[in-house]
Enzyme design. Structure first.
Site, PDB file in Angstrom:
ATOM      1  CG  HIS A   9      -6.606   2.294  -3.229  1.00 32.34           C
ATOM      2  ND1 HIS A   9      -5.925   2.840  -2.158  1.00 32.34           N
ATOM      3  CD2 HIS A   9      -5.691   1.599  -3.935  1.00 32.34           C
ATOM      4  CE1 HIS A   9      -4.652   2.511  -2.230  1.00 32.34           C
ATOM      5  NE2 HIS A   9      -4.483   1.738  -3.284  1.00 32.34           N
ATOM      6  CD  GLN A  16      -2.941   1.136   2.340  1.00 34.10           C
ATOM      7  OE1 GLN A  16      -2.786   0.380   3.299  1.00 34.10           O
ATOM      8  NE2 GLN A  16      -3.958   1.973   2.232  1.00 34.10           N
ATOM      9  CG  HIS A  37      -5.125  -1.752  -7.197  1.00 34.89           C
ATOM     10  ND1 HIS A  37      -4.316  -0.862  -7.854  1.00 34.89           N
ATOM     11  CD2 HIS A  37      -4.764  -1.678  -5.887  1.00 34.89           C
ATOM     12  CE1 HIS A  37      -3.497  -0.278  -6.986  1.00 34.89           C
ATOM     13  NE2 HIS A  37      -3.756  -0.761  -5.771  1.00 34.89           N
TER      14      HIS A  37
HETATM   15  P1  5GP Z   1      -1.453   1.068  -3.620  1.00 37.17           P
HETATM   16  O1  5GP Z   1      -0.002   0.753  -3.927  1.00 37.17           O
HETATM   17  O2  5GP Z   1      -1.576   2.017  -2.461  1.00 37.17           O
HETATM   18  O3  5GP Z   1      -2.319  -0.142  -3.485  1.00 37.17           O
HETATM   19  O4  5GP Z   1      -1.990   1.802  -4.920  1.00 37.17           O
HETATM   20  C1  5GP Z   1      -1.877   3.149  -5.152  1.00 37.17           C
HETATM   21  C2  5GP Z   1      -2.157   3.353  -6.625  1.00 37.17           C
HETATM   22  O5  5GP Z   1      -2.547   4.688  -6.823  1.00 37.17           O
HETATM   23  C3  5GP Z   1      -0.950   3.105  -7.535  1.00 37.17           C
HETATM   24  O6  5GP Z   1      -1.304   2.127  -8.501  1.00 37.17           O
HETATM   25  C4  5GP Z   1      -0.682   4.470  -8.159  1.00 37.17           C
HETATM   26  O7  5GP Z   1      -0.284   4.366  -9.509  1.00 37.17           O
HETATM   27  C5  5GP Z   1      -2.003   5.165  -8.018  1.00 37.17           C
HETATM   28  N1  5GP Z   1      -1.935   6.610  -7.842  1.00 37.17           N
HETATM   29  C6  5GP Z   1      -1.159   7.287  -6.945  1.00 37.17           C
HETATM   30  N2  5GP Z   1      -1.394   8.613  -7.017  1.00 37.17           N
HETATM   31  C7  5GP Z   1      -2.378   8.769  -7.954  1.00 37.17           C
HETATM   32  C8  5GP Z   1      -3.065   9.915  -8.456  1.00 37.17           C
HETATM   33  O8  5GP Z   1      -2.834  11.062  -8.067  1.00 37.17           O
HETATM   34  N3  5GP Z   1      -4.023   9.691  -9.401  1.00 37.17           N
HETATM   35  C9  5GP Z   1      -4.320   8.437  -9.865  1.00 37.17           C
HETATM   36  N4  5GP Z   1      -5.278   8.329 -10.796  1.00 37.17           N
HETATM   37  N5  5GP Z   1      -3.667   7.338  -9.421  1.00 37.17           N
HETATM   38  C10 5GP Z   1      -2.725   7.501  -8.480  1.00 37.17           C
END
Ligand code: 5GP
Ligand code: ZN
Length: 137
Positions: free
Chosen positions: A101, A95, A103
């Site tokens: 969130h 994360q 995916h």
């Molecule tokens: P995590 O690694 O926390 O599960 O996923 C975060 C996701 O958010 C990543 O896939 C990254 O590319 C995406 N992300 C981070 N910042 C932004 C943003 O400002 N806008 C969008 N659309 N995606 C983002």
């Protein structure tokens, strides 16, 4: 509740523009800016919760319905071969944004070099099995 320092709060509530695929009272679904594959989307609740443990039950249940709805349109529209529904909690789990969130990652045959979601299977030992089963008396 909103967190003023949280980028996903701002995106989910429309203060920062995003490529929005779907929106309702509780959620916004956007395209990921660093996509693993074509159509990689993120389901964001409008209310702030850092992770799954903090997410209210009602939103947790609704989130899966949104995943089904948007995931189905992506799968059909992009004609993909599969779809991963991924949700990370904690840095150790990958994360990077601490606003819950989900995916939605469309998968295409032969994309394993680009999209890595696999692990080396271990072996379930009796000791570990007992330890974990004890958590659910
Ligand atoms: P995590 O690694 O926390 O599960 O996923 C975060 C996701 O958010 C990543 O896939 C990254 O590319 C995406 N992300 C981070 N910042 C932004 C943003 O400002 N806008 C969008 N659309 N995606 C983002
Ligand atoms: Zn937030």
């Amino acid at each position: 509740m909103r967190d003023d320092n949280c980028i996903f709060c701002k995106i989910a509530n429309g203060e920062i523009p995003s490529a929005t695929l779907y929106e309702d009272e509780d959620f916004r679904v956007i395209l990921d800016l660093g996509p693993a594959s074509k159509g990689h989307a993120l389901i964001l609740p409008k209310e702030h919760a850092a992770n799954l443990y903090e997410l209210p039950d009602e939103l947790a249940a609704k989130a899966m319905v949104v995943a089904k709805k948007v995931g189905s349109v992506l799968a059909k529209g992009l004609n993909c071969d599969g779809l991963n529904v991924v949700q990370n909690n904690g840095e150790a789990a990958g994360q990077t944004v601490f606003h819950f969130h989900i995916h939605l990652i469309p998968r295409f045959k032969g994309d394993e070099k680009q999209v890595k979601l696999t692990w080396e299977p271990g072996k379930l030992t009796d000791e570990v099995k007992e330890e974990v089963l004890k958590l659910f008396p």
